[in-house]
Motif scaffolding. Sequence first.
Motif, PDB file in Angstrom:
ATOM      1  N   MET A  60       0.824  -1.214   0.000  1.00  0.00           N
ATOM      2  CA  MET A  60       0.000   0.000   0.000  1.00  0.00           C
ATOM      3  C   MET A  60       0.857   1.261   0.000  1.00  0.00           C
ATOM      4  O   MET A  60       0.330   2.367  -0.075  1.00  0.00           O
ATOM      5  CB  MET A  60      -0.928   0.032   1.214  1.00  0.00           C
ATOM      6  N   ALA A  61       2.157   1.110   0.134  1.00  0.00           N
ATOM      7  CA  ALA A  61       3.077   2.244   0.175  1.00  0.00           C
ATOM      8  C   ALA A  61       2.680   3.238   1.261  1.00  0.00           C
ATOM      9  O   ALA A  61       2.653   4.439   1.051  1.00  0.00           O
ATOM     10  CB  ALA A  61       3.154   2.925  -1.196  1.00  0.00           C
ATOM     11  N   GLN A  62       2.382   2.726   2.458  1.00  0.00           N
ATOM     12  CA  GLN A  62       1.931   3.578   3.546  1.00  0.00           C
ATOM     13  C   GLN A  62       2.952   3.741   4.665  1.00  0.00           C
ATOM     14  O   GLN A  62       2.668   4.381   5.666  1.00  0.00           O
ATOM     15  CB  GLN A  62       0.625   3.028   4.127  1.00  0.00           C
ATOM     16  N   GLY A  63       4.143   3.192   4.505  1.00  0.00           N
ATOM     17  CA  GLY A  63       5.134   3.260   5.573  1.00  0.00           C
ATOM     18  C   GLY A  63       5.440   4.675   6.027  1.00  0.00           C
ATOM     19  O   GLY A  63       5.330   5.007   7.208  1.00  0.00           O
ATOM     20  N   VAL A  64       5.835   5.530   5.108  1.00  0.00           N
ATOM     21  CA  VAL A  64       6.167   6.916   5.462  1.00  0.00           C
ATOM     22  C   VAL A  64       4.918   7.657   5.918  1.00  0.00           C
ATOM     23  O   VAL A  64       4.956   8.413   6.889  1.00  0.00           O
ATOM     24  CB  VAL A  64       6.845   7.637   4.276  1.00  0.00           C
ATOM     25  N   ALA A  65       3.801   7.427   5.230  1.00  0.00           N
ATOM     26  CA  ALA A  65       2.565   8.121   5.610  1.00  0.00           C
ATOM     27  C   ALA A  65       2.172   7.785   7.044  1.00  0.00           C
ATOM     28  O   ALA A  65       1.801   8.678   7.814  1.00  0.00           O
ATOM     29  CB  ALA A  65       1.432   7.738   4.652  1.00  0.00           C
ATOM     30  N   MET A  66       2.278   6.513   7.420  1.00  0.00           N
ATOM     31  CA  MET A  66       1.926   6.112   8.788  1.00  0.00           C
ATOM     32  C   MET A  66       2.901   6.724   9.794  1.00  0.00           C
ATOM     33  O   MET A  66       2.499   7.136  10.876  1.00  0.00           O
ATOM     34  CB  MET A  66       1.908   4.584   8.931  1.00  0.00           C
ATOM     35  N   ALA A  67       4.172   6.813   9.438  1.00  0.00           N
ATOM     36  CA  ALA A  67       5.157   7.422  10.345  1.00  0.00           C
ATOM     37  C   ALA A  67       4.880   8.909  10.531  1.00  0.00           C
ATOM     38  O   ALA A  67       4.974   9.431  11.651  1.00  0.00           O
ATOM     39  CB  ALA A  67       6.571   7.205   9.808  1.00  0.00           C
ATOM     40  N   VAL A  68       4.520   9.599   9.459  1.00  0.00           N
ATOM     41  CA  VAL A  68       4.207  11.029   9.564  1.00  0.00           C
ATOM     42  C   VAL A  68       2.949  11.221  10.409  1.00  0.00           C
ATOM     43  O   VAL A  68       2.885  12.111  11.257  1.00  0.00           O
ATOM     44  CB  VAL A  68       4.047  11.658   8.159  1.00  0.00           C
ATOM     45  N   GLU A  69       1.954  10.368  10.185  1.00  0.00           N
ATOM     46  CA  GLU A  69       0.747  10.451  11.017  1.00  0.00           C
ATOM     47  C   GLU A  69       1.082  10.197  12.482  1.00  0.00           C
ATOM     48  O   GLU A  69       0.551  10.863  13.367  1.00  0.00           O
ATOM     49  CB  GLU A  69      -0.293   9.440  10.545  1.00  0.00           C
ATOM     50  N   ASP A  70       1.950   9.210  12.734  1.00  0.00           N
ATOM     51  CA  ASP A  70       2.372   8.947  14.114  1.00  0.00           C
ATOM     52  C   ASP A  70       2.942  10.213  14.742  1.00  0.00           C
ATOM     53  O   ASP A  70       2.601  10.575  15.868  1.00  0.00           O
ATOM     54  CB  ASP A  70       3.441   7.848  14.162  1.00  0.00           C
ATOM     55  N   ALA A  71       3.829  10.880  14.005  1.00  0.00           N
ATOM     56  CA  ALA A  71       4.458  12.093  14.534  1.00  0.00           C
ATOM     57  C   ALA A  71       3.411  13.175  14.806  1.00  0.00           C
ATOM     58  O   ALA A  71       3.458  13.842  15.840  1.00  0.00           O
ATOM     59  CB  ALA A  71       5.511  12.605  13.548  1.00  0.00           C
ATOM     60  N   GLN A  72       2.463  13.316  13.901  1.00  0.00           N
ATOM     61  CA  GLN A  72       1.411  14.323  14.075  1.00  0.00           C
ATOM     62  C   GLN A  72       0.572  14.018  15.306  1.00  0.00           C
ATOM     63  O   GLN A  72       0.331  14.889  16.145  1.00  0.00           O
ATOM     64  CB  GLN A  72       0.517  14.370  12.840  1.00  0.00           C
TER      65      GLN A  72
END
Length: 143
Positions: A60-72
């Motif tokens: 799903m290519a969500q690795g970076v997106a999930m990490a950015v959401e985690d930070a937010q």
Amino acid sequence: TPAGLPGLFSGYDQRVRDLLATPAAGEAYFSPVEEVSGETWAHGRVVLVGDAAHASSPNMAQGVAMAVEDAQVLAEVLTTGGDTEHLLQQYVQRRLPRTRWVQRQTHQRDRTRSMPPTVRNIALRYGAKGLYERGYAPLRDLP
């Protein structure tokens, strides 16, 4: 195994086949896709984010997106003030449903690999748009 790569990519562009013919291609590393799941992302004042907490198949290519959401989400939770350990648990509880959802989606997508190619190709040809829209719709909402 690396020896089987040229046959798998025989229909690809010559540049790809040339790359696979190099000695470095024989040193390729193959392993199953690993997943990280668990509910213990925080211990005391230490917290895991991104793939360290919830890695999943990359389909799903969500690795970076999930990490950015985690930070937010982590920043939002920590700015409310209070006991840090309690706040980190709030962060985990807030993120778990979404990251679990992404992991379930990747499991479903991974299963298409075992479908007979003819069936998979027809299903994706006619159903890809709907699969895409359903597969990413929940991610359009803020975390």
